[in-house]
Motif scaffolding. Structure first.
Motif, PDB file in Angstrom:
ATOM      1  N   GLY A  62       0.819  -1.199   0.000  1.00 22.14           N
ATOM      2  CA  GLY A  62       0.000   0.000   0.000  1.00 22.14           C
ATOM      3  C   GLY A  62       0.855   1.253   0.000  1.00 22.14           C
ATOM      4  N   PRO A  63       0.251   2.412  -0.206  1.00 27.66           N
ATOM      5  CA  PRO A  63       1.001   3.679  -0.180  1.00 27.66           C
ATOM      6  C   PRO A  63       1.477   4.001   1.234  1.00 27.66           C
ATOM      7  CG  PRO A  63      -1.350   4.102  -0.300  1.00 27.66           C
ATOM      8  CD  PRO A  63      -1.194   2.623  -0.457  1.00 27.66           C
ATOM      9  N   LYS A  64       2.602   4.692   1.342  1.00 26.83           N
ATOM     10  CA  LYS A  64       3.135   5.070   2.646  1.00 26.83           C
ATOM     11  C   LYS A  64       2.423   6.329   3.127  1.00 26.83           C
ATOM     12  CE  LYS A  64       7.659   2.909   2.208  1.00 26.83           C
ATOM     13  NZ  LYS A  64       9.128   3.063   2.324  1.00 26.83           N
ATOM     14  N   ARG A  65       1.420   6.115   3.949  1.00 25.22           N
ATOM     15  CA  ARG A  65       0.573   7.211   4.425  1.00 25.22           C
ATOM     16  C   ARG A  65       0.898   7.624   5.849  1.00 25.22           C
ATOM     17  NH1 ARG A  65      -5.033   4.759   4.366  1.00 25.22           N
ATOM     18  NH2 ARG A  65      -5.596   6.898   4.950  1.00 25.22           N
ATOM     19  N   LEU A  66       1.538   6.736   6.604  1.00 27.85           N
ATOM     20  CA  LEU A  66       1.796   6.979   8.019  1.00 27.85           C
ATOM     21  C   LEU A  66       3.199   7.552   8.201  1.00 27.85           C
ATOM     22  CD1 LEU A  66       0.520   6.435  10.918  1.00 27.85           C
ATOM     23  CD2 LEU A  66       2.017   4.426  10.952  1.00 27.85           C
ATOM     24  N   THR A  67       3.299   8.670   8.907  1.00 27.33           N
ATOM     25  CA  THR A  67       4.595   9.310   9.156  1.00 27.33           C
ATOM     26  C   THR A  67       4.828   9.447  10.651  1.00 27.33           C
ATOM     27  OG1 THR A  67       4.461  10.575   7.089  1.00 27.33           O
ATOM     28  CG2 THR A  67       6.027  11.344   8.749  1.00 27.33           C
ATOM     29  N   LEU A  68       5.977   8.996  11.105  1.00 30.46           N
ATOM     30  CA  LEU A  68       6.379   9.129  12.504  1.00 30.46           C
ATOM     31  C   LEU A  68       7.577  10.071  12.568  1.00 30.46           C
ATOM     32  CD1 LEU A  68       6.234   5.354  13.533  1.00 30.46           C
ATOM     33  CD2 LEU A  68       4.386   7.042  13.556  1.00 30.46           C
ATOM     34  N   LEU A  97      -1.053  10.917   9.710  1.00 30.23           N
ATOM     35  CA  LEU A  97      -1.628  10.112   8.635  1.00 30.23           C
ATOM     36  C   LEU A  97      -2.086  11.041   7.521  1.00 30.23           C
ATOM     37  CD1 LEU A  97      -2.458   7.201   7.798  1.00 30.23           C
ATOM     38  CD2 LEU A  97      -4.731   7.712   8.729  1.00 30.23           C
ATOM     39  N   ASP A  98      -1.560  10.788   6.332  1.00 28.38           N
ATOM     40  CA  ASP A  98      -1.869  11.636   5.173  1.00 28.38           C
ATOM     41  C   ASP A  98      -1.571  13.109   5.456  1.00 28.38           C
ATOM     42  OD1 ASP A  98      -2.751   9.400   3.747  1.00 28.38           O
ATOM     43  OD2 ASP A  98      -4.786   9.592   4.555  1.00 28.38           O
ATOM     44  N   GLY A  99      -0.473  13.336   6.206  1.00 27.91           N
ATOM     45  CA  GLY A  99      -0.045  14.702   6.490  1.00 27.91           C
ATOM     46  C   GLY A  99      -0.737  15.369   7.659  1.00 27.91           C
ATOM     47  N   LYS A 100      -1.681  14.683   8.306  1.00 25.14           N
ATOM     48  CA  LYS A 100      -2.404  15.269   9.435  1.00 25.14           C
ATOM     49  C   LYS A 100      -2.033  14.543  10.724  1.00 25.14           C
ATOM     50  CE  LYS A 100      -7.077  16.218  11.150  1.00 25.14           C
ATOM     51  NZ  LYS A 100      -8.535  16.088  10.871  1.00 25.14           N
ATOM     52  N   VAL A 140      -2.836   4.115  19.355  1.00 29.57           N
ATOM     53  CA  VAL A 140      -3.245   5.378  18.742  1.00 29.57           C
ATOM     54  C   VAL A 140      -4.414   5.088  17.804  1.00 29.57           C
ATOM     55  CG1 VAL A 140      -2.562   7.307  17.272  1.00 29.57           C
ATOM     56  CG2 VAL A 140      -0.896   6.299  18.843  1.00 29.57           C
ATOM     57  N   PRO A 141      -5.604   5.634  18.075  1.00 28.62           N
ATOM     58  CA  PRO A 141      -6.761   5.386  17.204  1.00 28.62           C
ATOM     59  C   PRO A 141      -6.537   5.983  15.808  1.00 28.62           C
ATOM     60  CG  PRO A 141      -7.434   6.297  19.323  1.00 28.62           C
ATOM     61  CD  PRO A 141      -5.949   6.469  19.232  1.00 28.62           C
ATOM     62  N   LEU A 142      -6.914   5.244  14.777  1.00 31.60           N
ATOM     63  CA  LEU A 142      -6.838   5.733  13.407  1.00 31.60           C
ATOM     64  C   LEU A 142      -8.221   6.178  12.949  1.00 31.60           C
ATOM     65  CD1 LEU A 142      -4.474   3.048  11.817  1.00 31.60           C
ATOM     66  CD2 LEU A 142      -3.884   5.351  12.590  1.00 31.60           C
ATOM     67  N   PRO A 143      -8.284   7.083  11.999  1.00 25.42           N
ATOM     68  CA  PRO A 143      -9.587   7.630  11.566  1.00 25.42           C
ATOM     69  C   PRO A 143     -10.571   6.586  11.061  1.00 25.42           C
ATOM     70  CG  PRO A 143      -7.799   9.014  10.766  1.00 25.42           C
ATOM     71  CD  PRO A 143      -7.161   7.801  11.351  1.00 25.42           C
TER      72      PRO A 143
END
Length: 210
Positions: A12-18, A31-34, A50-53
């Motif tokens: 999948g696309p790399k959407r998660l940033t730490l 996630l997705d820059g937010k 950490v809850p995801l949207p």
């Protein structure tokens, strides 16, 4: 400011940033820059959800230990691709290390033979090292193909080579360097984690599809 990106599912696309600052401070999850979460160093060490949207849950844990440090990331209990607890990444790291050992042994062995380097020959480096490098390369290839036998064989050979090298150094009147011993232990840990990863992948393949 260090950062890493991950996909939430294989391929999948790399959407998660730490992202974080020195000593794992100011750790944020985006996630997705937010930004969707922030963790303190203590929360990282203990592990935190950490809850995801989309309603799923991301588990973040900073694993600390010699040769075993990294971010463990799981989404609803499934490791994220590329995370420290991802079995496929463990196997790749082990295979890449075997390729490195193959090149290192071959180059040192060739140098010892071609240039008659006494300090290398005293430590048992020579034609055997070239042959061992070839074996490591073969084991690395088959490890990448997810062969447990190849990886275990490589670990056994590396362990025996380490013992032989230490014995040669001692019998020649030398003293094994602490740095070399620490490096070898680190390499064995990485290879052993590859075994763990392979076993996990084989268990996944045998389990019934959800």
């Amino acid at each position: 400011m260090p950062s890493q990106t991950f996909a939430l599912e294989p391929n999948g696309p790399k959407r998660l940033t730490l992202s974080w600052s020195a000593f794992w401070k100011n750790f944020t999850v985006s996630l997705d820059g937010k930004q969707i979460g922030a963790l303190t160093p203590d929360e990282l060490k203990a592990g935190k959800d950490v809850p995801l949207p989309d309603g799923s849950t991301l588990y973040v844990h900073l694993r600390r230990g010699f040769g075993n440090t990294g971010l463990e990331l799981s989404r609803n209990g499934q490791p994220l691709p590329g995370a420290a607890n991802d079995p496929a990444s463990m196997v790749k790291n082990a295979a890449y290390l075997l390729y490195f050992l193959a090149a290192l042994n071959a180059l040192l062995g060739a140098a010892a033979v071609a240039f008659n380097v006494e300090v290398l020959q005293v430590n048992g480096v020579g034609l055997f090292s070239i042959a061992l490098g070839f074996v490591f390369a073969v084991c690395g290839f088959f490890t990448m193909q997810r062969s447990l036998a190849a990886l275990i064989t490589a670990i056994a050979l590396y362990g025996l080579d380490a013992i032989a090298t230490l014995f040669s150094a001692v019998t020649a009147g030398g003293q094994p360097g602490a740095g070399g011993i620490i490096m070898r232990v680190f390499f064995i840990i990485v290879l052993a984690r590859g075994v763990t990863g392979l076993r996990a992948l084989k268990a996944q393949a045998k389990s019934p599809a959800a």
